[in-house]
Design a protein around this motif. Sequence first.
Motif, PDB file in Angstrom:
ATOM      1  N   ASP A 134       0.800  -1.363   0.262  1.00  0.00           N
ATOM      2  CA  ASP A 134      -0.014   0.221  -0.449  1.00  0.00           C
ATOM      3  C   ASP A 134       0.792   1.399  -0.448  1.00  0.00           C
ATOM      4  O   ASP A 134       1.915   1.259  -0.365  1.00  0.00           O
ATOM      5  CB  ASP A 134      -1.177  -0.408   1.299  1.00  0.00           C
ATOM      6  CG  ASP A 134      -2.563   0.696   1.309  1.00  0.00           C
ATOM      7  OD1 ASP A 134      -1.994   1.428   0.249  1.00  0.00           O
ATOM      8  OD2 ASP A 134      -3.033   0.678   1.635  1.00  0.00           O
ATOM      9  N   SER A 135       0.477   2.102   0.532  1.00  0.00           N
ATOM     10  CA  SER A 135       1.095   3.699   0.174  1.00  0.00           C
ATOM     11  C   SER A 135       2.414   3.701   1.347  1.00  0.00           C
ATOM     12  O   SER A 135       2.039   2.666   2.474  1.00  0.00           O
ATOM     13  CB  SER A 135       0.322   5.124   1.117  1.00  0.00           C
ATOM     14  OG  SER A 135      -0.574   4.557   2.658  1.00  0.00           O
ATOM     15  N   GLY A 136       3.371   4.526   1.278  1.00  0.00           N
ATOM     16  CA  GLY A 136       4.116   4.539   2.205  1.00  0.00           C
ATOM     17  C   GLY A 136       5.442   3.947   1.583  1.00  0.00           C
ATOM     18  O   GLY A 136       6.385   3.461   2.930  1.00  0.00           O
ATOM     19  N   TYR A 137       5.849   2.587   0.259  1.00  0.00           N
ATOM     20  CA  TYR A 137       6.307   2.095   0.643  1.00  0.00           C
ATOM     21  C   TYR A 137       7.180   2.171  -1.273  1.00  0.00           C
ATOM     22  O   TYR A 137       6.449   3.222  -1.564  1.00  0.00           O
ATOM     23  CB  TYR A 137       6.288   0.766  -0.044  1.00  0.00           C
ATOM     24  CG  TYR A 137       5.769  -0.418   1.464  1.00  0.00           C
ATOM     25  CD1 TYR A 137       6.312  -0.900   2.008  1.00  0.00           C
ATOM     26  CD2 TYR A 137       4.154   0.347   2.010  1.00  0.00           C
ATOM     27  CE1 TYR A 137       6.141  -1.726   3.436  1.00  0.00           C
ATOM     28  CE2 TYR A 137       3.755  -0.301   3.177  1.00  0.00           C
ATOM     29  CZ  TYR A 137       5.017  -0.765   3.618  1.00  0.00           C
ATOM     30  OH  TYR A 137       4.139  -0.814   4.688  1.00  0.00           O
ATOM     31  N   GLY A 138       8.507   1.403  -1.669  1.00  0.00           N
ATOM     32  CA  GLY A 138       8.585   1.721  -2.793  1.00  0.00           C
ATOM     33  C   GLY A 138       7.733   1.745  -4.451  1.00  0.00           C
ATOM     34  O   GLY A 138       6.695   0.856  -4.398  1.00  0.00           O
ATOM     35  N   PRO A 139       8.623   1.588  -5.366  1.00  0.00           N
ATOM     36  CA  PRO A 139       8.232   1.237  -6.850  1.00  0.00           C
ATOM     37  C   PRO A 139       8.558  -0.373  -6.621  1.00  0.00           C
ATOM     38  O   PRO A 139       9.171  -0.714  -8.272  1.00  0.00           O
ATOM     39  CB  PRO A 139       8.455   1.920  -8.033  1.00  0.00           C
ATOM     40  CG  PRO A 139       9.818   2.017  -7.207  1.00  0.00           C
ATOM     41  CD  PRO A 139      10.289   2.150  -5.859  1.00  0.00           C
ATOM     42  N   GLN A 140       7.843  -1.616  -5.615  1.00  0.00           N
ATOM     43  CA  GLN A 140       8.153  -3.038  -5.859  1.00  0.00           C
ATOM     44  C   GLN A 140       6.559  -3.063  -6.348  1.00  0.00           C
ATOM     45  O   GLN A 140       5.778  -2.716  -6.083  1.00  0.00           O
ATOM     46  CB  GLN A 140       8.907  -3.254  -5.135  1.00  0.00           C
ATOM     47  CG  GLN A 140      10.470  -2.543  -4.771  1.00  0.00           C
ATOM     48  CD  GLN A 140      10.967  -1.453  -4.991  1.00  0.00           C
ATOM     49  OE1 GLN A 140      10.327  -1.255  -3.218  1.00  0.00           O
ATOM     50  NE2 GLN A 140      11.660  -0.625  -5.305  1.00  0.00           N
ATOM     51  N   ILE A 141       6.428  -4.619  -7.482  1.00  0.00           N
ATOM     52  CA  ILE A 141       5.937  -5.484  -7.273  1.00  0.00           C
ATOM     53  C   ILE A 141       6.603  -6.482  -6.781  1.00  0.00           C
ATOM     54  O   ILE A 141       7.638  -7.108  -7.547  1.00  0.00           O
ATOM     55  CB  ILE A 141       4.517  -5.471  -8.930  1.00  0.00           C
ATOM     56  CG1 ILE A 141       5.266  -5.670  -9.803  1.00  0.00           C
ATOM     57  CG2 ILE A 141       4.022  -4.252  -8.571  1.00  0.00           C
ATOM     58  CD1 ILE A 141       5.374  -6.103 -11.030  1.00  0.00           C
ATOM     59  N   TYR A 142       6.093  -8.064  -6.669  1.00  0.00           N
ATOM     60  CA  TYR A 142       6.249  -9.479  -5.836  1.00  0.00           C
ATOM     61  C   TYR A 142       4.680  -9.675  -6.773  1.00  0.00           C
ATOM     62  O   TYR A 142       4.697 -10.624  -6.263  1.00  0.00           O
ATOM     63  CB  TYR A 142       6.220  -9.025  -4.015  1.00  0.00           C
ATOM     64  CG  TYR A 142       6.729  -7.816  -3.941  1.00  0.00           C
ATOM     65  CD1 TYR A 142       8.756  -8.021  -3.313  1.00  0.00           C
ATOM     66  CD2 TYR A 142       6.430  -6.752  -3.239  1.00  0.00           C
ATOM     67  CE1 TYR A 142       9.053  -6.769  -2.530  1.00  0.00           C
ATOM     68  CE2 TYR A 142       7.005  -6.026  -2.361  1.00  0.00           C
ATOM     69  CZ  TYR A 142       7.822  -5.836  -2.309  1.00  0.00           C
ATOM     70  OH  TYR A 142       8.642  -5.205  -1.618  1.00  0.00           O
ATOM     71  N   ALA A 143       6.470 -11.195  -6.918  1.00  0.00           N
ATOM     72  CA  ALA A 143       5.379 -12.581  -7.368  1.00  0.00           C
ATOM     73  C   ALA A 143       5.744 -13.120  -7.008  1.00  0.00           C
ATOM     74  O   ALA A 143       7.211 -13.484  -5.816  1.00  0.00           O
ATOM     75  CB  ALA A 143       6.617 -12.588  -9.122  1.00  0.00           C
ATOM     76  N   VAL A 144       4.546 -14.178  -6.056  1.00  0.00           N
ATOM     77  CA  VAL A 144       4.463 -14.816  -4.952  1.00  0.00           C
ATOM     78  C   VAL A 144       4.402 -16.249  -5.547  1.00  0.00           C
ATOM     79  O   VAL A 144       3.384 -16.293  -6.751  1.00  0.00           O
ATOM     80  CB  VAL A 144       3.589 -14.628  -4.205  1.00  0.00           C
ATOM     81  CG1 VAL A 144       3.311 -15.085  -2.566  1.00  0.00           C
ATOM     82  CG2 VAL A 144       4.138 -13.071  -3.972  1.00  0.00           C
ATOM     83  N   ASP A 145       4.569 -17.137  -5.229  1.00  0.00           N
ATOM     84  CA  ASP A 145       4.749 -18.657  -5.666  1.00  0.00           C
ATOM     85  C   ASP A 145       3.600 -18.816  -4.225  1.00  0.00           C
ATOM     86  O   ASP A 145       3.176 -18.933  -3.042  1.00  0.00           O
ATOM     87  CB  ASP A 145       5.860 -19.745  -5.348  1.00  0.00           C
ATOM     88  CG  ASP A 145       5.497 -20.420  -5.309  1.00  0.00           C
ATOM     89  OD1 ASP A 145       4.590 -21.789  -5.789  1.00  0.00           O
ATOM     90  OD2 ASP A 145       6.307 -21.519  -6.137  1.00  0.00           O
ATOM     91  N   GLY A 146       2.186 -19.185  -5.297  1.00  0.00           N
ATOM     92  CA  GLY A 146       1.482 -20.080  -4.057  1.00  0.00           C
ATOM     93  C   GLY A 146       1.436 -21.271  -3.835  1.00  0.00           C
ATOM     94  O   GLY A 146       0.245 -21.393  -3.006  1.00  0.00           O
ATOM     95  N   ARG A 147       2.005 -21.993  -3.936  1.00  0.00           N
ATOM     96  CA  ARG A 147       1.828 -23.742  -3.712  1.00  0.00           C
ATOM     97  C   ARG A 147       3.154 -23.413  -2.314  1.00  0.00           C
ATOM     98  O   ARG A 147       2.946 -24.071  -1.368  1.00  0.00           O
ATOM     99  CB  ARG A 147       2.870 -24.261  -4.243  1.00  0.00           C
ATOM    100  CG  ARG A 147       2.143 -24.897  -6.019  1.00  0.00           C
ATOM    101  CD  ARG A 147       3.318 -25.426  -7.341  1.00  0.00           C
ATOM    102  NE  ARG A 147       3.628 -23.904  -7.020  1.00  0.00           N
ATOM    103  CZ  ARG A 147       4.704 -25.081  -8.020  1.00  0.00           C
ATOM    104  NH1 ARG A 147       4.590 -25.641  -8.856  1.00  0.00           N
ATOM    105  NH2 ARG A 147       5.682 -23.602  -8.492  1.00  0.00           N
ATOM    106  N   THR A 148       3.872 -22.069  -2.325  1.00  0.00           N
ATOM    107  CA  THR A 148       4.794 -22.010  -1.159  1.00  0.00           C
ATOM    108  C   THR A 148       4.517 -20.417  -0.211  1.00  0.00           C
ATOM    109  O   THR A 148       4.732 -20.444   1.088  1.00  0.00           O
ATOM    110  CB  THR A 148       6.316 -22.220  -1.285  1.00  0.00           C
ATOM    111  OG1 THR A 148       6.401 -21.108  -1.876  1.00  0.00           O
ATOM    112  CG2 THR A 148       6.589 -23.239  -2.086  1.00  0.00           C
TER     113      THR A 148
END
Length: 334
Positions: free
Chosen positions: A68-82
């Motif tokens: 949300d707000s207050g963080y840097g310009p990053q997005i994360y790819a999360v493995d739905g199995r782990t």
Amino acid sequence: MRRPLALLAGALLVGAFAAPATTASATARADSGVGGDGGFTIEDPRIKESSGLAASRLHPGVYWTHNDSGYGPQIYAVDGRTGKTVATITLSGIGKPRDAEAISIGPGNQIYVGDIGDNLGGTWPYVWIYRLPEPKVLKDQTIRATQYVVKYSGGARNAESLVVHPRTGRVYIIDKNENGGHLFEGPAHLSPTGTNVFRPIAPVDLWATDAAFSPDGTQLAVRGYFGGIYYDWNGGRIKREGTLDVPLQAQGESITYTIDGRKLLYGSEGAESPVQAKDAPGSAKSPSTGGGSQASGGSAKHGGGLSGTVRTGAVAVALAAVAVFGLLRLRRRG
């Protein structure tokens, strides 16, 4: 964007049902035939305020999220199995994100990030959308994004829901309003050099925190803190079909369809936040087909549809939470 009253009600609800929710999530994972489509827990300690969720079509079983707000310009790819992060993407070529609230994937595996929240209650003169290609290889990297300036035809407003139609690539935003908002349609093609004006095309009877298109683009699912609604897309002239089986979460912020369209995944903010799976409307196991808004006990305004696992004690706590919410709202207005 944080909502203290919603957090209070959500905390009461989740506190009452921590054990049943865990059991249901474990059962869903065991029953799922697709990795990650049965729900998972986000393990990355950097993701403290997951505010959007999008299923990757390029990498099945992977889900994109962001803070949300207050963080840097990053997005994360999360493995739905782990539940573990398998890639961190830093966006370049844009300004500092102000209040990123949504993520969606459009045609050509293009990722759209909606920097559309407004912690000042709808006073920013403009907001932004960022677009970048989904990486073919999942590794930590920097990718240049295109930044679009967005304004609304009726003036500034707060929003947390952005969706991109999977067939046409057109971008839509739903504003966040306690008494219900509107579906706003963007230009047929976003301009990176001019201002993109979004115009309201249909009411949405929900205090919306996120939305998602079904993979075939025929269905629009919208969630709020306490429930959700699904619509027949109908070429943009949306028709309400029924309510969603939204799980009880501390602060329900995100929703996405699985790539096969059979399930909806619901996410919440907070450290080690759970992503819970429910059958999507129209799927073989879905209890929500037939537009059962009365059966679910949902309200028209706040999109009912509490989870089918809710027991008598849950209803009591929910009523208490709503009572507290109402009293505080009346007190605020007074």
